[in-house]
Design an enzyme around this catalytic site. Structure first.
Site, PDB file in Angstrom:
ATOM      1  N   SER A 185      24.182   4.949  13.537  1.00 47.90           N
ATOM      2  CA  SER A 185      23.983   3.608  14.096  1.00 47.90           C
ATOM      3  C   SER A 185      25.305   3.021  14.530  1.00 47.90           C
ATOM      4  CB  SER A 185      23.348   2.699  13.045  1.00 47.90           C
ATOM      5  OG  SER A 185      22.006   3.061  12.872  1.00 47.90           O
TER       6      SER A 185
ATOM      7  N   THR B  51      13.727   3.429   2.348  1.00 48.44           N
ATOM      8  CA  THR B  51      14.458   4.463   3.105  1.00 48.44           C
ATOM      9  C   THR B  51      15.863   4.661   2.534  1.00 48.44           C
ATOM     10  OG1 THR B  51      15.327   2.959   4.815  1.00 48.44           O
ATOM     11  CG2 THR B  51      13.150   3.902   5.206  1.00 48.44           C
TER      12      THR B  51
ATOM     13  N   ASP C 294       0.859  -1.193   0.000  1.00 47.52           N
ATOM     14  CA  ASP C 294       0.000   0.000   0.000  1.00 47.52           C
ATOM     15  C   ASP C 294       0.899   1.248   0.000  1.00 47.52           C
ATOM     16  OD1 ASP C 294      -1.710   2.074   0.525  1.00 47.52           O
ATOM     17  OD2 ASP C 294      -2.604   1.188   2.331  1.00 47.52           O
TER      18      ASP C 294
ATOM     19  N   GLU D   6      29.600   6.816   5.104  1.00 48.15           N
ATOM     20  CA  GLU D   6      29.428   5.386   5.348  1.00 48.15           C
ATOM     21  C   GLU D   6      29.833   4.625   4.099  1.00 48.15           C
ATOM     22  OE1 GLU D   6      26.680   1.765   4.978  1.00 48.15           O
ATOM     23  OE2 GLU D   6      27.108   3.423   3.632  1.00 48.15           O
TER      24      GLU D   6
ATOM     25  N   SER E 224      16.629  -0.373  15.765  1.00 45.06           N
ATOM     26  CA  SER E 224      17.421   0.828  15.448  1.00 45.06           C
ATOM     27  C   SER E 224      16.657   2.099  15.849  1.00 45.06           C
ATOM     28  CB  SER E 224      17.809   0.863  13.962  1.00 45.06           C
ATOM     29  OG  SER E 224      16.705   1.180  13.135  1.00 45.06           O
TER      30      SER E 224
ATOM     31  N   CYS F 102      25.819   7.189  10.090  1.00 49.29           N
ATOM     32  CA  CYS F 102      25.288   8.508   9.721  1.00 49.29           C
ATOM     33  C   CYS F 102      25.865   9.637  10.572  1.00 49.29           C
ATOM     34  CB  CYS F 102      23.767   8.510   9.839  1.00 49.29           C
ATOM     35  SG  CYS F 102      23.006   7.143   8.993  1.00 49.29           S
TER      36      CYS F 102
ATOM     37  N   LYS G 259       8.993  10.905  15.647  1.00 48.62           N
ATOM     38  CA  LYS G 259       9.227  10.051  16.821  1.00 48.62           C
ATOM     39  C   LYS G 259      10.264  10.715  17.731  1.00 48.62           C
ATOM     40  CE  LYS G 259       8.538   5.732  14.164  1.00 48.62           C
ATOM     41  NZ  LYS G 259       7.250   5.239  14.660  1.00 48.62           N
TER      42      LYS G 259
ATOM     43  N   HIS H 227      18.465  13.889  12.954  1.00 46.90           N
ATOM     44  CA  HIS H 227      18.852  12.982  11.870  1.00 46.90           C
ATOM     45  C   HIS H 227      17.571  12.404  11.263  1.00 46.90           C
ATOM     46  CE1 HIS H 227      20.499   9.850   9.495  1.00 46.90           C
ATOM     47  NE2 HIS H 227      20.031   8.892  10.275  1.00 46.90           N
TER      48      HIS H 227
HETATM   49  N1  CAA Z   1      -0.915   3.213   5.634  1.00 41.75           N
HETATM   50  C1  CAA Z   1      -0.389   4.148   6.449  1.00 41.75           C
HETATM   51  N2  CAA Z   1       0.614   3.860   7.334  1.00 41.75           N
HETATM   52  C2  CAA Z   1       1.085   2.605   7.364  1.00 41.75           C
HETATM   53  C3  CAA Z   1       0.555   1.583   6.538  1.00 41.75           C
HETATM   54  C4  CAA Z   1      -0.493   1.922   5.644  1.00 41.75           C
HETATM   55  N3  CAA Z   1      -1.033   1.039   4.816  1.00 41.75           N
HETATM   56  N4  CAA Z   1       1.225   0.443   6.798  1.00 41.75           N
HETATM   57  C5  CAA Z   1       2.129   0.727   7.766  1.00 41.75           C
HETATM   58  N5  CAA Z   1       2.040   2.027   8.105  1.00 41.75           N
HETATM   59  C6  CAA Z   1       2.859   2.772   9.087  1.00 41.75           C
HETATM   60  C7  CAA Z   1       3.137   1.999  10.353  1.00 41.75           C
HETATM   61  O1  CAA Z   1       2.092   2.149  11.301  1.00 41.75           O
HETATM   62  C8  CAA Z   1       4.434   2.650  10.790  1.00 41.75           C
HETATM   63  O2  CAA Z   1       4.189   3.905  11.393  1.00 41.75           O
HETATM   64  P1  CAA Z   1       4.498   4.133  12.955  1.00 41.75           P
HETATM   65  O3  CAA Z   1       5.953   3.825  13.139  1.00 41.75           O
HETATM   66  O4  CAA Z   1       4.167   5.553  13.183  1.00 41.75           O
HETATM   67  O5  CAA Z   1       3.635   3.159  13.670  1.00 41.75           O
HETATM   68  C9  CAA Z   1       5.142   2.940   9.476  1.00 41.75           C
HETATM   69  O6  CAA Z   1       4.132   2.943   8.482  1.00 41.75           O
HETATM   70  C10 CAA Z   1       6.184   1.889   9.106  1.00 41.75           C
HETATM   71  O7  CAA Z   1       5.556   0.632   9.153  1.00 41.75           O
HETATM   72  P2  CAA Z   1       6.319  -0.620   9.764  1.00 41.75           P
HETATM   73  O8  CAA Z   1       6.971  -0.240  11.057  1.00 41.75           O
HETATM   74  O9  CAA Z   1       5.410  -1.787   9.749  1.00 41.75           O
HETATM   75  O10 CAA Z   1       7.429  -0.779   8.631  1.00 41.75           O
HETATM   76  P3  CAA Z   1       8.561  -1.855   8.463  1.00 41.75           P
HETATM   77  O11 CAA Z   1       8.605  -2.784   9.600  1.00 41.75           O
HETATM   78  O12 CAA Z   1       8.430  -2.431   7.106  1.00 41.75           O
HETATM   79  O13 CAA Z   1       9.903  -0.986   8.451  1.00 41.75           O
HETATM   80  C11 CAA Z   1      11.589   0.502   9.201  1.00 41.75           C
HETATM   81  C12 CAA Z   1      10.085   0.326   8.929  1.00 41.75           C
HETATM   82  C13 CAA Z   1      11.985  -0.335  10.397  1.00 41.75           C
HETATM   83  C14 CAA Z   1      11.846   1.973   9.482  1.00 41.75           C
HETATM   84  C15 CAA Z   1      12.376   0.047   7.919  1.00 41.75           C
HETATM   85  O14 CAA Z   1      12.088   0.909   6.856  1.00 41.75           O
HETATM   86  C16 CAA Z   1      13.875  -0.028   8.139  1.00 41.75           C
HETATM   87  O15 CAA Z   1      14.421  -1.009   8.616  1.00 41.75           O
HETATM   88  N6  CAA Z   1      14.617   1.077   7.738  1.00 41.75           N
HETATM   89  C17 CAA Z   1      16.072   1.120   7.852  1.00 41.75           C
HETATM   90  C18 CAA Z   1      16.551   1.375   9.264  1.00 41.75           C
HETATM   91  C19 CAA Z   1      16.243   2.798   9.738  1.00 41.75           C
HETATM   92  O16 CAA Z   1      16.010   3.702   8.966  1.00 41.75           O
HETATM   93  N7  CAA Z   1      16.275   2.989  11.067  1.00 41.75           N
HETATM   94  C20 CAA Z   1      16.048   4.290  11.646  1.00 41.75           C
HETATM   95  C21 CAA Z   1      16.812   4.484  12.963  1.00 41.75           C
HETATM   96  S1  CAA Z   1      18.547   4.112  12.714  1.00 41.75           S
HETATM   97  C22 CAA Z   1      19.158   5.501  11.934  1.00 41.75           C
HETATM   98  O17 CAA Z   1      18.547   6.534  11.946  1.00 41.75           O
HETATM   99  C23 CAA Z   1      20.444   5.373  11.185  1.00 41.75           C
HETATM  100  C24 CAA Z   1      20.174   5.322   9.726  1.00 41.75           C
HETATM  101  O18 CAA Z   1      20.122   6.331   9.054  1.00 41.75           O
HETATM  102  C25 CAA Z   1      19.964   4.002   9.120  1.00 41.75           C
END
Ligand code: CAA
Length: 412
Positions: free
Chosen positions: A331, A162, A35, A87, A212, A119, A253, A244
């Site tokens: 990270s 991302t 979606d 990185e 993370s 980062c 958040k 960041h």
């Molecule tokens: N409509 C609207 N919203 C939806 C939806 C839909 N159909 N389906 C899901 N969502 C929302 C969820 O509710 C969630 O929002 P909230 O967090 O506000 O609840 C959001 O969309 C993401 O959904 P999920 O958590 O289910 O998504 P996911 O498990 O597939 O992955 C993630 C999300 C963990 C961020 C993933 O993209 C990821 O691993 N990213 C890389 C790691 C990262 O960016 N980490 C951030 C902190 S570390 C850091 O900052 C260093 C760096 O740069 C990497």
């Protein structure tokens, strides 16, 4: 006339440069059977910049630095320290910074190195540059700190939406024209965690995504406490809070955590009052400066500074003399929280900082092109000859292949 004391240090010039291609996240969602609202609203992203095999950390860094030096009329001969935070190094031994040093034509009397901490590398370079200037060792010279990265996750993984790519160049100097940073209120945090990492054998990062996010928020609490003390109330004095931005929703958040620290209790988003408080404060202090991040995606170590550019291009006049907070998270993990003050004349540079024209000229890739770029990128480090035209590239500095184990760059 700049009324700032000679002892003030901070960001004197800045510029962003990114690759020519980008992918719409609605197209990615359609291709992955997800979606689109999950990427657009759930993560807060619209597009992500995609680097072709000819656009690497070096070429992006040079483009951003060229832009910063010329737009702010800085003589390359005045740069006495060059640090590239990344990185996405191009060699296990040779720093990206030394290629950049040659390509920018900097003086040989220049300390040059690369910093790596996911980062966090550019913030490490920024504070090290401030120390270099404050110690007297700079002897009137400036530091050039460049954040340059290409964020790559595996196809079809949760991290895929991302991604992003780009570089932000910052010139650090006394009596800065954009942002003074208060050296007495810089807080740091380090902890060994496996939240995101990229082993030597991998082009793509591995992440324990939800963990993370928790690591990031804990680091924010700790670095902020180190900067100003755990009980300090800051928000009333802050015009904006920059974080960041691995994806736009993450900054919300982070701001929720910031509000919770200030009031000493968690927000309950089931309650109208708490939901309203977060929406109003985030809408005023955070969300307006995330437009570029939503268009470009995660540029890792430059992401925080992309939000700063967004703020300065839109609101430097309104925020002149006002304080803002900056939080960098890498990270692994390392973090810094600090406070800056927008310079009185920063708005003189708002249009020089604005990358909107470049973004409007980007080429929208379809999924087939995007996946071709990814596939070709996997072997780019060993390809003898790469043709920028094959990736729709015209003018610019590009990586064109590796001959005799040496990377080649051509300005076309
Ligand atoms: N409509 C609207 N919203 C939806 C939806 C839909 N159909 N389906 C899901 N969502 C929302 C969820 O509710 C969630 O929002 P909230 O967090 O506000 O609840 C959001 O969309 C993401 O959904 P999920 O958590 O289910 O998504 P996911 O498990 O597939 O992955 C993630 C999300 C963990 C961020 C993933 O993209 C990821 O691993 N990213 C890389 C790691 C990262 O960016 N980490 C951030 C902190 S570390 C850091 O900052 C260093 C760096 O740069 C990497």
């Amino acid at each position: 006339m700049n009324a700032r004391p000679e002892s003030s240090v901070g960001i004197d010039a800045a510029a962003f440069a990114g690759p020519r291609g980008c992918l719409d996240l609605a197209d990615l969602a359609a291709a992955r059977g997800i979606d689109p609202a999950k990427f657009l609203q759930g993560l807060g992203q619209r597009r992500m910049a995609i680097a072709s095999p000819c656009e690497d950390t070096v070429s992006l860094a040079v483009a951003a630095a060229d832009r910063a030096l010329s737009a702010f009329d800085i003589d390359p001969g005045d740069i006495g320290t060059l640090i590239v935070g990344t990185e996405t190094g191009v060699d296990h031994s040779k720093p990206v910074a030394v290629y950049v040093h040659e390509l920018l034509g900097l003086s040989e009397r220049c300390r040059t190195f690369e910093t790596k901490h996911a980062c966090y590398g550019a913030m490490a370079g920024l504070t090290a540059s401030m120390d270099w200037i404050a110690s007297g060792r700079a002897r009137g010279r400036k530091a050039l700190v460049i954040a340059s990265d290409i964020a790559r996750y595996g196809l079809g993984t949760p991290g895929e939406p991302t991604q992003g790519a780009g570089a932000v160049a910052l010139v650090i100097d006394r009596r800065p024209r954009l942002l003074t940073i208060d050296p007495s209120r810089i807080g740091d945090f380090t902890r060994q965690v496996m939240d995101f990492w990229r082993p030597l054998y991998s082009k793509v990062a591995f992440a324990d995504g939800h963990y993370s996010i928790r690591c990031y928020l804990d680091a924010l609490t700790a670095a902020r406490a180190d900067a100003v003390g755990p009980g300090a109330e800051l928000l009333d004095d802050l015009a904006a809070c920059l974080y960041h931005v691995p994806f736009v929703k993450m900054a919300k958040k982070a701001h929720q955590r910031h509000l919770e620290i200030e009031r000493g209790a968690p927000l309950d988003l089931e309650r109208d009052a708490d939901r309203h408080l977060l929406a109003e404060d985030h809408g005023r202090r955070v969300a307006p400066w995330l437009e570029l991040n939503a268009e470009i995606g995660n540029i890792y170590t430059g992401s925080l500074f992309l939000a700063l550019i967004d703020l300065l291009r839109q609101a430097a006049d309104r925020f002149a003399g006002r304080s803002i907070s900056l939080f960098s998270y890498g990270s692994g993990c390392g973090a810094t929280f600090c406070l800056g003050e927008v310079a009185e004349a920063a708005s003189d540079w708002s249009s020089a900082l604005d990358p909107a024209d470049d973004l409007a000229r980007r080429r929208m890739l379809d999924i087939t092109d995007y996946e071709r770029f990814v596939r070709d990128g996997e072997s780019a480090d060993t390809a003898e000859s790469l043709d920028p035209a094959a990736y729709g590239l015209g003018e610019g500095l590009f990586y064109v292949g590796t001959v005799d184990h040496q990377r080649r760059y051509v300005r076309g």
